[in-house]
Design a protein around this motif. Structure first.
Motif, PDB file in Angstrom:
ATOM      1  N   THR A  91       0.873  -1.168   0.000  1.00 27.13           N
ATOM      2  CA  THR A  91       0.000   0.000   0.000  1.00 27.13           C
ATOM      3  C   THR A  91       0.909   1.215   0.000  1.00 27.13           C
ATOM      4  OG1 THR A  91      -1.647  -1.177   1.317  1.00 27.13           O
ATOM      5  CG2 THR A  91      -1.819   1.223   1.259  1.00 27.13           C
ATOM      6  N   TYR A  92       0.551   2.210  -0.811  1.00 27.96           N
ATOM      7  CA  TYR A  92       1.259   3.480  -0.716  1.00 27.96           C
ATOM      8  C   TYR A  92       0.273   4.619  -0.847  1.00 27.96           C
ATOM      9  CZ  TYR A  92       1.609   3.480  -5.931  1.00 27.96           C
ATOM     10  OH  TYR A  92       1.365   3.445  -7.281  1.00 27.96           O
ATOM     11  N   GLU A  93       0.660   5.766  -0.312  1.00 34.91           N
ATOM     12  CA  GLU A  93      -0.170   6.962  -0.390  1.00 34.91           C
ATOM     13  C   GLU A  93       0.628   8.078  -1.039  1.00 34.91           C
ATOM     14  OE1 GLU A  93      -2.907   5.942   3.497  1.00 34.91           O
ATOM     15  OE2 GLU A  93      -1.514   7.638   3.628  1.00 34.91           O
ATOM     16  N   TRP A  94      -0.090   8.939  -1.748  1.00 32.12           N
ATOM     17  CA  TRP A  94       0.538  10.029  -2.467  1.00 32.12           C
ATOM     18  C   TRP A  94      -0.502  11.106  -2.769  1.00 32.12           C
ATOM     19  CZ3 TRP A  94      -1.103  10.586  -7.680  1.00 32.12           C
ATOM     20  CH2 TRP A  94      -1.865   9.527  -8.179  1.00 32.12           C
ATOM     21  N   ARG A  95       0.004  12.270  -3.131  1.00 29.20           N
ATOM     22  CA  ARG A  95      -0.843  13.415  -3.454  1.00 29.20           C
ATOM     23  C   ARG A  95      -0.567  13.825  -4.893  1.00 29.20           C
ATOM     24  NH1 ARG A  95       0.556  18.466  -3.361  1.00 29.20           N
ATOM     25  NH2 ARG A  95       2.388  18.065  -2.084  1.00 29.20           N
ATOM     26  N   SER A 124       0.384  -5.440 -10.045  1.00 31.26           N
ATOM     27  CA  SER A 124      -1.013  -5.072 -10.267  1.00 31.26           C
ATOM     28  C   SER A 124      -1.389  -4.077  -9.179  1.00 31.26           C
ATOM     29  CB  SER A 124      -1.918  -6.300 -10.195  1.00 31.26           C
ATOM     30  OG  SER A 124      -1.585  -7.209 -11.209  1.00 31.26           O
ATOM     31  N   ILE A 125      -1.946  -2.926  -9.582  1.00 35.15           N
ATOM     32  CA  ILE A 125      -2.157  -1.822  -8.644  1.00 35.15           C
ATOM     33  C   ILE A 125      -3.510  -1.167  -8.908  1.00 35.15           C
ATOM     34  CG2 ILE A 125      -1.223   0.357  -7.759  1.00 35.15           C
ATOM     35  CD1 ILE A 125       1.487  -0.545  -9.134  1.00 35.15           C
ATOM     36  N   ASN A 126      -4.209  -0.827  -7.827  1.00 33.44           N
ATOM     37  CA  ASN A 126      -5.469  -0.079  -7.903  1.00 33.44           C
ATOM     38  C   ASN A 126      -5.340   1.171  -7.053  1.00 33.44           C
ATOM     39  OD1 ASN A 126      -6.977  -2.087  -9.435  1.00 33.44           O
ATOM     40  ND2 ASN A 126      -6.782  -3.322  -7.590  1.00 33.44           N
ATOM     41  N   ASP A 127      -5.913   2.274  -7.528  1.00 27.94           N
ATOM     42  CA  ASP A 127      -5.858   3.549  -6.825  1.00 27.94           C
ATOM     43  C   ASP A 127      -7.228   3.914  -6.273  1.00 27.94           C
ATOM     44  OD1 ASP A 127      -3.145   3.982  -7.639  1.00 27.94           O
ATOM     45  OD2 ASP A 127      -3.889   4.592  -9.601  1.00 27.94           O
ATOM     46  N   GLN A 128      -7.225   4.486  -5.071  1.00 31.93           N
ATOM     47  CA  GLN A 128      -8.449   4.886  -4.408  1.00 31.93           C
ATOM     48  C   GLN A 128      -8.263   6.317  -3.890  1.00 31.93           C
ATOM     49  OE1 GLN A 128      -8.787   2.698  -0.792  1.00 31.93           O
ATOM     50  NE2 GLN A 128     -10.835   3.448  -0.322  1.00 31.93           N
ATOM     51  N   PRO A 129      -9.136   7.258  -4.273  1.00 37.32           N
ATOM     52  CA  PRO A 129      -9.019   8.603  -3.709  1.00 37.32           C
ATOM     53  C   PRO A 129      -9.379   8.567  -2.222  1.00 37.32           C
ATOM     54  CG  PRO A 129     -10.986   8.441  -5.081  1.00 37.32           C
ATOM     55  CD  PRO A 129     -10.258   7.136  -5.198  1.00 37.32           C
ATOM     56  N   ILE A 130      -8.625   9.316  -1.423  1.00 39.59           N
ATOM     57  CA  ILE A 130      -8.900   9.390   0.013  1.00 39.59           C
ATOM     58  C   ILE A 130      -8.839  10.849   0.456  1.00 39.59           C
ATOM     59  CG2 ILE A 130      -8.042   7.074   0.534  1.00 39.59           C
ATOM     60  CD1 ILE A 130      -5.440   8.403   1.619  1.00 39.59           C
ATOM     61  N   ALA A 131      -9.484  11.135   1.568  1.00 37.68           N
ATOM     62  CA  ALA A 131      -9.373  12.458   2.177  1.00 37.68           C
ATOM     63  C   ALA A 131      -8.037  12.532   2.913  1.00 37.68           C
ATOM     64  CB  ALA A 131     -10.522  12.681   3.158  1.00 37.68           C
ATOM     65  N   GLU A 132      -7.485  13.720   2.992  1.00 39.94           N
ATOM     66  CA  GLU A 132      -6.213  13.871   3.702  1.00 39.94           C
ATOM     67  C   GLU A 132      -6.321  13.363   5.139  1.00 39.94           C
ATOM     68  OE1 GLU A 132      -2.707  17.143   4.553  1.00 39.94           O
ATOM     69  OE2 GLU A 132      -4.572  17.824   3.623  1.00 39.94           O
ATOM     70  N   ALA A 133      -7.468  13.535   5.764  1.00 41.39           N
ATOM     71  CA  ALA A 133      -7.680  13.083   7.139  1.00 41.39           C
ATOM     72  C   ALA A 133      -7.648  11.560   7.261  1.00 41.39           C
ATOM     73  CB  ALA A 133      -9.017  13.614   7.662  1.00 41.39           C
ATOM     74  N   ASP A 134      -7.825  10.848   6.154  1.00 40.52           N
ATOM     75  CA  ASP A 134      -7.836   9.384   6.160  1.00 40.52           C
ATOM     76  C   ASP A 134      -6.464   8.771   5.891  1.00 40.52           C
ATOM     77  OD1 ASP A 134     -10.537   9.327   6.736  1.00 40.52           O
ATOM     78  OD2 ASP A 134     -11.098   9.334   4.618  1.00 40.52           O
ATOM     79  N   ARG A 135      -5.442   9.599   5.722  1.00 41.74           N
ATOM     80  CA  ARG A 135      -4.102   9.067   5.480  1.00 41.74           C
ATOM     81  C   ARG A 135      -3.649   8.208   6.651  1.00 41.74           C
ATOM     82  NH1 ARG A 135       0.021  13.401   4.681  1.00 41.74           N
ATOM     83  NH2 ARG A 135       1.292  11.592   4.204  1.00 41.74           N
ATOM     84  N   SER A 136      -2.864   7.167   6.334  1.00 45.25           N
ATOM     85  CA  SER A 136      -2.335   6.298   7.381  1.00 45.25           C
ATOM     86  C   SER A 136      -0.840   6.036   7.236  1.00 45.25           C
ATOM     87  CB  SER A 136      -3.093   4.966   7.392  1.00 45.25           C
ATOM     88  OG  SER A 136      -2.932   4.310   6.154  1.00 45.25           O
ATOM     89  N   ILE A 137      -0.246   6.490   6.142  1.00 44.49           N
ATOM     90  CA  ILE A 137       1.176   6.273   5.892  1.00 44.49           C
ATOM     91  C   ILE A 137       1.851   7.644   5.793  1.00 44.49           C
ATOM     92  CG2 ILE A 137       2.907   5.266   4.373  1.00 44.49           C
ATOM     93  CD1 ILE A 137       0.724   3.342   3.378  1.00 44.49           C
ATOM     94  N   PHE A 138       2.785   7.895   6.694  1.00 48.76           N
ATOM     95  CA  PHE A 138       3.458   9.193   6.745  1.00 48.76           C
ATOM     96  C   PHE A 138       4.960   8.976   6.671  1.00 48.76           C
ATOM     97  CE2 PHE A 138      -0.560   9.485   8.941  1.00 48.76           C
ATOM     98  CZ  PHE A 138      -1.133  10.620   8.392  1.00 48.76           C
ATOM     99  N   GLY A 139       5.516   8.993   5.478  1.00 52.89           N
ATOM    100  CA  GLY A 139       6.949   8.839   5.305  1.00 52.89           C
ATOM    101  C   GLY A 139       7.428   7.407   5.471  1.00 52.89           C
ATOM    102  N   PRO A 140       8.732   7.205   5.395  1.00 52.84           N
ATOM    103  CA  PRO A 140       9.299   5.855   5.536  1.00 52.84           C
ATOM    104  C   PRO A 140       8.985   5.253   6.904  1.00 52.84           C
ATOM    105  CG  PRO A 140      10.924   7.368   4.626  1.00 52.84           C
ATOM    106  CD  PRO A 140       9.741   8.200   5.069  1.00 52.84           C
ATOM    107  N   ARG A 141       8.952   3.939   6.924  1.00 53.38           N
ATOM    108  CA  ARG A 141       8.678   3.189   8.163  1.00 53.38           C
ATOM    109  C   ARG A 141       9.776   3.465   9.187  1.00 53.38           C
ATOM    110  NH1 ARG A 141       5.883  -1.931   8.357  1.00 53.38           N
ATOM    111  NH2 ARG A 141       6.076  -2.008   6.093  1.00 53.38           N
ATOM    112  N   GLU A 142       9.374   3.634  10.433  1.00 55.21           N
ATOM    113  CA  GLU A 142      10.330   3.795  11.531  1.00 55.21           C
ATOM    114  C   GLU A 142      10.930   2.433  11.828  1.00 55.21           C
ATOM    115  OE1 GLU A 142      10.751   6.635  13.725  1.00 55.21           O
ATOM    116  OE2 GLU A 142       9.535   7.914  12.449  1.00 55.21           O
ATOM    117  N   THR A 143      12.242   2.332  11.793  1.00 52.62           N
ATOM    118  CA  THR A 143      12.903   1.058  12.114  1.00 52.62           C
ATOM    119  C   THR A 143      13.723   1.244  13.383  1.00 52.62           C
ATOM    120  OG1 THR A 143      14.706   1.618  10.617  1.00 52.62           O
ATOM    121  CG2 THR A 143      12.960   0.222   9.747  1.00 52.62           C
ATOM    122  N   PRO A 144      13.738   0.205  14.227  1.00 52.12           N
ATOM    123  CA  PRO A 144      14.468   0.327  15.512  1.00 52.12           C
ATOM    124  C   PRO A 144      15.960   0.452  15.303  1.00 52.12           C
ATOM    125  CG  PRO A 144      13.406  -1.850  15.300  1.00 52.12           C
ATOM    126  CD  PRO A 144      13.093  -1.054  14.072  1.00 52.12           C
TER     127      PRO A 144
END
Length: 144
Positions: A91-95, A124-144
């Motif tokens: 899954t990825y998010e973008w503007r 194989s990829i599908n795109d879905q429009p989302i509201a900015e408030a519905d974002r769940s991915i913010f930048g690269p994953r935090e790794t320990p």
């Protein structure tokens, strides 16, 4: 001759997961040259409805992709592995330029050469429009 790119096939659960995380990290860099180095010089891709061959086409494709997909942030998940193949869900998010946020869902099948470089990628990829408030991915994953 290309450089060896561990982990190498045949994959274990641990080495397949490491390969997936390395791919996620590279793609989140949004650096087409860096990403292309993980593929064989003659790597074959299907990405949605585009068919690419070789690193030069991969770099051109990724350059176009990330010019369009602003603030791109990706998460990959190991789905299955065997021998020299790995299957991934992502899954990825973008503007876009108009400010619309998108969530893209997909599956990839990867096949690797003996040196650990990917020689085939099917996405194989599908795109879905989302509201900015519905974002769940913010930048690269935090790794320990």
């Amino acid at each position: 001759m290309s450089a060896v790119r561990p982990p190498l096939p045949p994959f274990t659960a641990e080495s397949a997961a490491a390969k997936v995380q390395a791919a996620e990290d590279a793609w989140n860099s949004r650096d087409p040259e860096r990403v292309a180095l993980a593929y064989t010089p003659d790597s074959a891709w299907r990405n949605r409805d585009e068919f690419l061959t070789g690193r030069e086409e991969i770099v051109e494709f990724l350059t176009r992709k990330w010019a369009k997909e602003e603030e791109y942030a990706l998460r990959k998940e190991l789905w299955a592995y065997t021998g020299n193949r790995i299957s991934v869900r992502f899954t990825y998010e973008w503007r876009d330029k108009a400010g619309q946020w998108w969530r893209s869902h997909g599956n990839e099948q990867w096949e690797f050469a003996e040196d650990g470089l990917m020689r085939r990628r099917e996405a194989s990829i599908n795109d879905q429009p989302i509201a900015e408030a519905d974002r769940s991915i913010f930048g690269p994953r935090e790794t320990p």
